[in-house]
Design a protein around this motif. Structure first.
Motif, PDB file in Angstrom:
ATOM      1  N   MET A   1      11.840 -10.520  17.264  1.00 28.77           N
ATOM      2  CA  MET A   1      12.869 -10.165  16.634  1.00 28.77           C
ATOM      3  C   MET A   1      13.875 -11.217  16.695  1.00 28.77           C
ATOM      4  O   MET A   1      13.979 -11.848  17.393  1.00 28.77           O
ATOM      5  CB  MET A   1      13.625  -8.937  17.118  1.00 28.77           C
ATOM      6  N   THR A   2      14.761 -11.483  15.541  1.00 27.57           N
ATOM      7  CA  THR A   2      15.712 -12.505  15.328  1.00 27.57           C
ATOM      8  C   THR A   2      17.110 -11.806  15.923  1.00 27.57           C
ATOM      9  O   THR A   2      17.225 -10.635  15.927  1.00 27.57           O
ATOM     10  CB  THR A   2      15.822 -13.141  14.202  1.00 27.57           C
ATOM     11  N   THR A   3      18.118 -12.613  16.171  1.00 31.79           N
ATOM     12  CA  THR A   3      19.485 -11.988  16.542  1.00 31.79           C
ATOM     13  C   THR A   3      19.995 -11.545  15.274  1.00 31.79           C
ATOM     14  O   THR A   3      19.628 -11.830  13.963  1.00 31.79           O
ATOM     15  CB  THR A   3      20.371 -12.929  17.143  1.00 31.79           C
ATOM     16  N   PRO A   4      20.814 -10.352  15.150  1.00 32.48           N
ATOM     17  CA  PRO A   4      21.405  -9.827  13.888  1.00 32.48           C
ATOM     18  C   PRO A   4      22.082 -10.970  13.110  1.00 32.48           C
ATOM     19  O   PRO A   4      22.681 -11.984  13.566  1.00 32.48           O
ATOM     20  CB  PRO A   4      22.498  -8.899  14.410  1.00 32.48           C
ATOM     21  N   GLY A   5      22.246 -10.816  11.672  1.00 29.01           N
ATOM     22  CA  GLY A   5      22.831 -11.683  10.966  1.00 29.01           C
ATOM     23  C   GLY A   5      21.812 -12.538  10.342  1.00 29.01           C
ATOM     24  O   GLY A   5      20.991 -12.982  10.916  1.00 29.01           O
ATOM     25  N   ARG A   6      22.102 -12.837   8.938  1.00 27.41           N
ATOM     26  CA  ARG A   6      21.240 -13.965   8.461  1.00 27.41           C
ATOM     27  C   ARG A   6      21.715 -15.259   8.919  1.00 27.41           C
ATOM     28  O   ARG A   6      22.806 -15.792   8.895  1.00 27.41           O
ATOM     29  CB  ARG A   6      21.071 -13.914   6.981  1.00 27.41           C
ATOM     30  N   ASN A  33      14.104 -13.128  20.585  1.00 22.87           N
ATOM     31  CA  ASN A  33      12.388 -13.278  21.096  1.00 22.87           C
ATOM     32  C   ASN A  33      12.073 -14.385  21.936  1.00 22.87           C
ATOM     33  O   ASN A  33      12.696 -15.562  21.877  1.00 22.87           O
ATOM     34  CB  ASN A  33      11.581 -13.430  19.872  1.00 22.87           C
ATOM     35  N   PRO A  34      11.780 -13.846  23.368  1.00 22.80           N
ATOM     36  CA  PRO A  34      11.908 -14.911  24.516  1.00 22.80           C
ATOM     37  C   PRO A  34      10.694 -16.105  24.134  1.00 22.80           C
ATOM     38  O   PRO A  34      10.681 -17.044  24.570  1.00 22.80           O
ATOM     39  CB  PRO A  34      11.767 -14.092  25.643  1.00 22.80           C
TER      40      PRO A  34
END
Length: 238
Positions: A1-6, A33-34
């Protein structure tokens, strides 16, 4: 998963130009994601084998899962191409010819897939042509001499100029095309700088070279221009 926001990261360096790997490490920390999935897209170089090898040599030892998307010897059908791109945490676009890159992407429908990936939260990034492509326009040598290219994916408002301090004619040429309105106001990257945008807004600027800067270049009046250096944090070996 990526961090929030585009997210979009414009890179003024990385595995292809720097030995320390600082900007590459910084890039990987911008997602949650680690062990991020990172896909290199070398279209602008014509999928140059040596460039691909350098990417794999740089990222295989890191805590990530690197892959390469080749379009000149394409192996994936449309469904598999879309699935692979949308499965990535990070897209890393290499340097080369910006105009050719955009034309090839549109032929294969990759431009639409990258828009979808962006909206889903994949971090888009790249160096040189790979930075130019995300904006509405760019300063480029795609046609030989430096000129303006009022074309791009439009995920960043305005224009981009890479190599602002390292290539003869870049600074004066970019200021001229912004001053005349051939390109809209935009962002000029000196080598060594990384700039992170979230939802179209600049949220972080870093540099591996203490004196390097990101500049905001805007038109003033009929043929004037302003250049504002933005503060940068220095990325260090961590």
């Amino acid at each position: 998963m990526t961090t929030p926001g585009r997210g979009i990261a414009l890179l003024g360096g990385g595995f292809s130009t720097d030995e320390d790997g600082l900007l590459d490490d910084w890039l990987l920390t911008q997602v949650s994601n680690p062990r991020p999935r990172i896909c290199f897209i070398p279209t602008a170089s014509g999928d140059a084998p040596a460039y691909i090898d350098r990417f794999l040599d740089a990222f295989r030892p890191r805590a990530c899962e690197p892959t390469v998307l080749r379009l000149f010897q394409r192996e994936l059908d449309d469904e598999a191409l879309r699935a692979h791109v949308l499965d990535q945490d990070v897209i890393y676009v290499g340097g080369g010819n910006t105009a050719n890159l955009l034309a090839v992407w549109r032929t294969h429908g990759l431009d639409r897939i990258l828009h979808e990936a962006y909206d889903r939260g994949t971090l888009l990034s790249g160096i040189s042509a790979g930075a130019n492509c995300w904006a509405e326009g760019s300063h480029t040598d795609s046609f030989g001499p430096l000129t303006f290219l009022p074309d791009g994916l439009g995920l960043i408002e305005g224009s981009v100029c890479p190599h602002y301090d390292s290539e003869p004619g870049r600074r004066a040429g970019y200021q001229e095309v912004v001053a005349t309105g051939a390109l809209s106001a935009g962002w000029a990257l000196e080598d060594g700088v990384g700039a992170l945008f979230r939802d179209g807004n600049l949220v972080d600027v870093v540099t591996r070279v203490p004196e390097a800067c990101l500049y905001r270049v805007e038109r003033v009046g009929e043929r004037g221009v302003t250049e504002q250096a933005l503060p940068c944090g220095v990325v260090e070996v961590g």
